[in-house]
Design a protein around this motif. Sequence first.
Motif, PDB file in Angstrom:
ATOM      1  N   THR A   1      20.486 -38.507 -24.480  1.00  0.00           N
ATOM      2  CA  THR A   1      19.100 -38.241 -24.848  1.00  0.00           C
ATOM      3  C   THR A   1      18.361 -37.627 -23.667  1.00  0.00           C
ATOM      4  O   THR A   1      18.331 -38.217 -22.593  1.00  0.00           O
ATOM      5  CB  THR A   1      18.376 -39.552 -25.240  1.00  0.00           C
ATOM      6  OG1 THR A   1      19.049 -40.134 -26.354  1.00  0.00           O
ATOM      7  CG2 THR A   1      16.916 -39.286 -25.610  1.00  0.00           C
TER       8      THR A   1
ATOM      9  N   LYS B   1      18.722 -36.016 -28.926  1.00  0.00           N
ATOM     10  CA  LYS B   1      18.388 -37.414 -29.189  1.00  0.00           C
ATOM     11  C   LYS B   1      19.635 -38.182 -29.593  1.00  0.00           C
ATOM     12  O   LYS B   1      20.208 -37.919 -30.646  1.00  0.00           O
ATOM     13  CB  LYS B   1      17.319 -37.491 -30.293  1.00  0.00           C
ATOM     14  CG  LYS B   1      16.201 -38.478 -29.962  1.00  0.00           C
ATOM     15  CD  LYS B   1      15.124 -38.492 -31.024  1.00  0.00           C
ATOM     16  CE  LYS B   1      13.796 -38.016 -30.455  1.00  0.00           C
ATOM     17  NZ  LYS B   1      12.844 -37.653 -31.510  1.00  0.00           N
TER      18      LYS B   1
ATOM     19  N   THR C   1      26.538 -37.959 -34.604  1.00  0.00           N
ATOM     20  CA  THR C   1      25.323 -38.727 -34.860  1.00  0.00           C
ATOM     21  C   THR C   1      24.285 -38.229 -33.875  1.00  0.00           C
ATOM     22  O   THR C   1      24.610 -37.569 -32.901  1.00  0.00           O
ATOM     23  CB  THR C   1      25.521 -40.250 -34.657  1.00  0.00           C
ATOM     24  OG1 THR C   1      26.005 -40.453 -33.336  1.00  0.00           O
ATOM     25  CG2 THR C   1      26.475 -40.824 -35.662  1.00  0.00           C
TER      26      THR C   1
ATOM     27  N   VAL D   1      22.762 -38.062 -28.924  1.00  0.00           N
ATOM     28  CA  VAL D   1      23.812 -37.189 -29.444  1.00  0.00           C
ATOM     29  C   VAL D   1      25.210 -37.745 -29.140  1.00  0.00           C
ATOM     30  O   VAL D   1      25.524 -38.077 -28.002  1.00  0.00           O
ATOM     31  CB  VAL D   1      23.670 -35.770 -28.838  1.00  0.00           C
ATOM     32  CG1 VAL D   1      24.888 -34.920 -29.154  1.00  0.00           C
ATOM     33  CG2 VAL D   1      22.403 -35.112 -29.347  1.00  0.00           C
TER      34      VAL D   1
ATOM     35  N   ASP E   1      16.487 -27.317 -36.354  1.00  0.00           N
ATOM     36  CA  ASP E   1      17.883 -27.725 -36.298  1.00  0.00           C
ATOM     37  C   ASP E   1      18.756 -26.467 -36.226  1.00  0.00           C
ATOM     38  O   ASP E   1      18.757 -25.657 -37.150  1.00  0.00           O
ATOM     39  CB  ASP E   1      18.209 -28.536 -37.568  1.00  0.00           C
ATOM     40  CG  ASP E   1      19.630 -29.068 -37.559  1.00  0.00           C
ATOM     41  OD1 ASP E   1      20.486 -28.511 -36.837  1.00  0.00           O
ATOM     42  OD2 ASP E   1      19.879 -30.054 -38.289  1.00  0.00           O
TER      43      ASP E   1
ATOM     44  N   ARG F   1      17.248 -30.589 -31.453  1.00  0.00           N
ATOM     45  CA  ARG F   1      16.226 -29.689 -31.981  1.00  0.00           C
ATOM     46  C   ARG F   1      15.850 -28.675 -30.920  1.00  0.00           C
ATOM     47  O   ARG F   1      15.635 -29.017 -29.754  1.00  0.00           O
ATOM     48  CB  ARG F   1      14.968 -30.477 -32.381  1.00  0.00           C
ATOM     49  CG  ARG F   1      15.160 -31.402 -33.570  1.00  0.00           C
ATOM     50  CD  ARG F   1      15.333 -30.613 -34.881  1.00  0.00           C
ATOM     51  NE  ARG F   1      15.556 -31.509 -36.006  1.00  0.00           N
ATOM     52  CZ  ARG F   1      16.763 -31.923 -36.410  1.00  0.00           C
ATOM     53  NH1 ARG F   1      17.858 -31.531 -35.761  1.00  0.00           N
ATOM     54  NH2 ARG F   1      16.893 -32.739 -37.426  1.00  0.00           N
TER      55      ARG F   1
ATOM     56  N   GLU G   1      28.730 -29.502 -34.184  1.00  0.00           N
ATOM     57  CA  GLU G   1      27.735 -30.372 -34.800  1.00  0.00           C
ATOM     58  C   GLU G   1      27.761 -31.739 -34.120  1.00  0.00           C
ATOM     59  O   GLU G   1      28.835 -32.235 -33.790  1.00  0.00           O
ATOM     60  CB  GLU G   1      28.050 -30.534 -36.285  1.00  0.00           C
ATOM     61  CG  GLU G   1      26.873 -31.053 -37.067  1.00  0.00           C
ATOM     62  CD  GLU G   1      27.076 -30.878 -38.566  1.00  0.00           C
ATOM     63  OE1 GLU G   1      26.097 -31.054 -39.304  1.00  0.00           O
ATOM     64  OE2 GLU G   1      28.205 -30.570 -38.987  1.00  0.00           O
TER      65      GLU G   1
ATOM     66  N   THR H   1      20.476 -36.181 -33.030  1.00  0.00           N
ATOM     67  CA  THR H   1      19.933 -34.896 -33.431  1.00  0.00           C
ATOM     68  C   THR H   1      19.713 -33.987 -32.228  1.00  0.00           C
ATOM     69  O   THR H   1      19.521 -34.449 -31.112  1.00  0.00           O
ATOM     70  CB  THR H   1      18.550 -35.062 -34.122  1.00  0.00           C
ATOM     71  OG1 THR H   1      17.692 -35.778 -33.229  1.00  0.00           O
ATOM     72  CG2 THR H   1      18.665 -35.782 -35.439  1.00  0.00           C
TER      73      THR H   1
END
Lengths: 300, 134
Positions: free
Chosen positions: A24, A7, A58, A9, A67, A62, A55, A60
Amino acid sequence: MNIIEFKNVHRAYVKGEDVVKGITFGLHAGEVVGLLGRNGAGKTTLIRIAMGMLEAQTGTVRLFGLDPRVEPVEVKQRVGYVSEDQVLPAFMRVREVIAMHRRLFKNWDDEMARGLVERFRLPLESRISGVSKGQARQVALLCAVSHRPELLLLDEPAGGLDPAARREFLETSIQLLNETGTTILFSSHHLNDVERLADRVVLIHEGELLIDSDMDVMHEGYSIALVPYEANGDGAIRRSLARHDHCIAVREKPDALHAVFSLPPDRARDVLGEQFGIAGAHCRTAVLEEMFIELVEGQS
Amino acid sequence: MLIVVDPNSGVPVYRQVIDQIRFHVSTGLLSPGDELPSTRSLSTQLGINPMTISKAYSFLERDGVVERRPGRPLVVKAVAESESSARKADQVREALTPAVRVILQLDVTREEASRTFEEMLKEGIDSKSEKPES
């Protein structure tokens, strides 16, 4: 719930240049998605973010709703991962590498592992340093699939393999699809393999998502139009084509202006005729490889 | 059953599977009651995604070429003679489409085109090596 979900990313290199700029998309259970893009487009970065190796700065990621940076063990138990630059310990014997993975995974399937050892004809007593690149990759694949993962993340898994080894790789993935219903996200420059295995393609270009489409729509719902230069004028047509909602790439080639439309050939022909006054443009569908080149080269 | 998939042909793989099974049914290579291979075995054999085979099979089922019976393999459905010849006509039409397109572009006369066509039929070209380009 999607098996994997990216999402918005973002990820930049340490030096500050963005590699992944707000991507996304998601994969539902059992889906096989080919991740396409030129070298440096951000494919490896995206897969590493999914594996929790990097990482997202900004946005997410999943996997199974989890996570990967917070619950790495739980996630990794359910994922298989193979990458082109994966390094197995050179001093270990093939047998030992397999035994090590066997201890790591709760759901390890000995029968499947044995079957793959036979199928790949792996020399169990050889050290990794002594086996070919293709065999080392096969060991990596065996270790990635023998716990029957729910999700397989493959980063250019067939890179550098000969055609026979690539086919073995493909067939192993298909076996896993058939037996386990595994969801697969794989990046590859072998677009032939992508045509065989993927039911959807995601194309990223310079860190942004350019196309997210069913494979069959890619074949039947997209077209390449060759617009003759007489109609091109002073480049005005090129610019207005580029602004059209359904025109997703345009480039100037010696023969003609090449435009990619997210429309089937007959509709693209109609659009060119009715909205641009261009008659006789040659419009046709194309194989993935050609489409890929037109799309990435046709971005201004 | 011989099915060949060419990922370079530009025709979606599921379409290729549908077309070839339909062709085998029309030529009688597959007869009513014959079982189709399972999705799993055909996908392994062809080296393609099993979902692609499922998709092809669903289309064949929808079009009444095959029928599904609970817990059993798909079988080729029996069809009336009229239905079968209608299907053959469709296949001929589809096979001739690219030829007609070229003929219209070349601006040759109908007579010339028909004559060539008749000659080729007489010579009996090998239909398999003359698969239309897609």
